[in-house]
Motif scaffolding. Structure first.
Motif, short mmCIF file in Angstrom:
data_model
loop_
_atom_site.label_atom_id
_atom_site.label_comp_id
_atom_site.label_asym_id
_atom_site.label_seq_id
_atom_site.Cartn_x
_atom_site.Cartn_y
_atom_site.Cartn_z
N TRP A 76 19.17 16.84 -14.76
CA TRP A 76 19.76 18.17 -14.63
C TRP A 76 20.61 18.54 -15.84
N GLN A 77 21.18 17.58 -16.52
CA GLN A 77 21.99 17.87 -17.70
C GLN A 77 21.17 18.63 -18.73
N TYR A 78 19.89 18.26 -18.85
CA TYR A 78 19.00 18.97 -19.78
C TYR A 78 18.52 20.28 -19.19
N TYR A 79 18.02 20.25 -17.95
CA TYR A 79 17.40 21.44 -17.37
C TYR A 79 18.41 22.54 -17.02
N SER A 80 19.66 22.18 -16.82
CA SER A 80 20.67 23.21 -16.59
C SER A 80 20.88 24.06 -17.84
N GLN A 81 20.59 23.46 -19.00
CA GLN A 81 20.69 24.18 -20.27
C GLN A 81 19.38 24.83 -20.67
N HIS A 82 18.28 24.42 -20.01
CA HIS A 82 16.95 24.97 -20.31
C HIS A 82 16.23 25.32 -19.00
N PRO A 83 16.76 26.27 -18.24
CA PRO A 83 16.16 26.59 -16.93
C PRO A 83 14.72 27.07 -17.01
N ASP A 84 14.33 27.62 -18.16
CA ASP A 84 12.94 28.07 -18.31
C ASP A 84 11.95 26.91 -18.32
N GLN A 85 12.46 25.70 -18.52
CA GLN A 85 11.59 24.53 -18.57
C GLN A 85 11.43 23.84 -17.21
N ILE A 86 12.15 24.31 -16.20
CA ILE A 86 12.11 23.64 -14.90
C ILE A 86 10.70 23.61 -14.32
N ILE A 87 9.98 24.69 -14.46
CA ILE A 87 8.62 24.74 -13.89
C ILE A 87 7.55 24.35 -14.90
#
Length: 278
Positions: free
Chosen positions: A73-84
């Motif tokens: 989450w540390q990464y994806y919280s900064q890159h929400p467009d990459q979650i999916i």
């Protein structure tokens, strides 16, 4: 230096068909075939198996991605467009298994099926599918271990084409995908050889055998990998979960064996037998 194997099996214009997807699909198809064969012997309808597959596959994918994203989450919280953006990689088998188990539980309750019996039928087929699926990681040069030498790999007496594919990032790597795949194949063979012995397994215990076998092997393989998800410090998520699952499965097995009147696995779907008599 040898070139890595091409992870793309087929390209039609802009459409790329990856070996990873083909290998995973082959594992799933084999699992479905084996599960249907066993389900018929245990008086469970083929339709139930196919429905479970149709429902569990999408949720397994969602669970696998959610699990991975949650621990990164540390990464994806900064890159929400990459979650999916699952096509960029990032899924976890434990997430898929947890999500699938929840789907199984809900479906079995809705259709008056023994969840333990259904899990027993599915468990060894899932194990062989996992064994096959790890070769998708091999084609993608992922899920590997630490740096090793070519001499070490040659000493394992594995084919040269596997050794060549393990040359990643300028060094030879431990083929942890292979270790886990072989561990799962051995577990699959053992379960398939003994699960039809009379008065050996009560319903649920084939599943518990799978959980303990897989989690035991995964604990050690995970400790060798270089792409682990971490909880805090050097505590690997999959190792912690492996310990919890192993101890939990063993504890429930012992409790149900001596404190409950669970039917034997070979008795199959008792509800179907009752309905047939009526």
């Amino acid at each position: 230096m040898f070139a890595a194997l091409n992870p793309i099996a087929l390209q039609l214009g802009a459409l790329e068909v990856h070996w990873y997807g083909i290998i995973i699909a082959c594992g799933v198809l084999l699992a479905i075939y084996l599960a249907i064969r066993e389900a018929k012997k245990r008086d469970v309808s083929e339709d139930h198996i196919l429905n479970l597959v149709l429902w569990s596959l999408p949720f397994a994918l969602i669970g696998a991605r959610t699990y991975y994203v949650a621990f990164e989450w540390q990464y994806y919280s900064q890159h929400p467009d990459q979650i999916i953006a699952i096509w960029h990689g990032g899924i976890a088998i434990y997430g898929a298994l947890i999500a699938s188990a929840l789907v199984f539980i809900i479906y079995c309750r809705l259709h008056d099926l023994s969840i333990w019996l259904v899990l027993d039928i599915a468990a060894p087929t899932v194990m062989i599918a996992q064994a096959i699926g790890r070769w998708g990681n091999f084609m993608n040069q992922e899920a590997f271990g630490g740096v090793t030498s070519r001499a070490f790999l040659a000493g394992l007496h594995i084919p040269n084409w596997i050794i060549q594919q393990m040359y990643i990032g300028g060094a030879y790597r431990q083929p942890t995908f292979l270790y886990e795949s072989c561990w799962n194949v051995i577990g699959f063979v053992i379960i398939m050889l003994i699960r039809h012995r009379h008065h050996l397994f009560k319903q649920g215990e084939v599943f518990f055998t799978y959980v303990m076998w897989y989690s035991f092997g995964r604990f050690f393989v995970e400790g060798m990998r270089t792409d682990s998800l971490y909880l805090v410090g050097n505590l690997r998520v999959s190792q912690l979960l492996s310990v919890i699952l192993f101890v939990g499965a063993l504890a429930v097995w012992i409790y149900r064996r001596y404190r409950s009147a669970a039917p034997w696995y070979l008795e199959g779907n008792l509800n179907a037998a009752i309905n047939n008599k009526e």
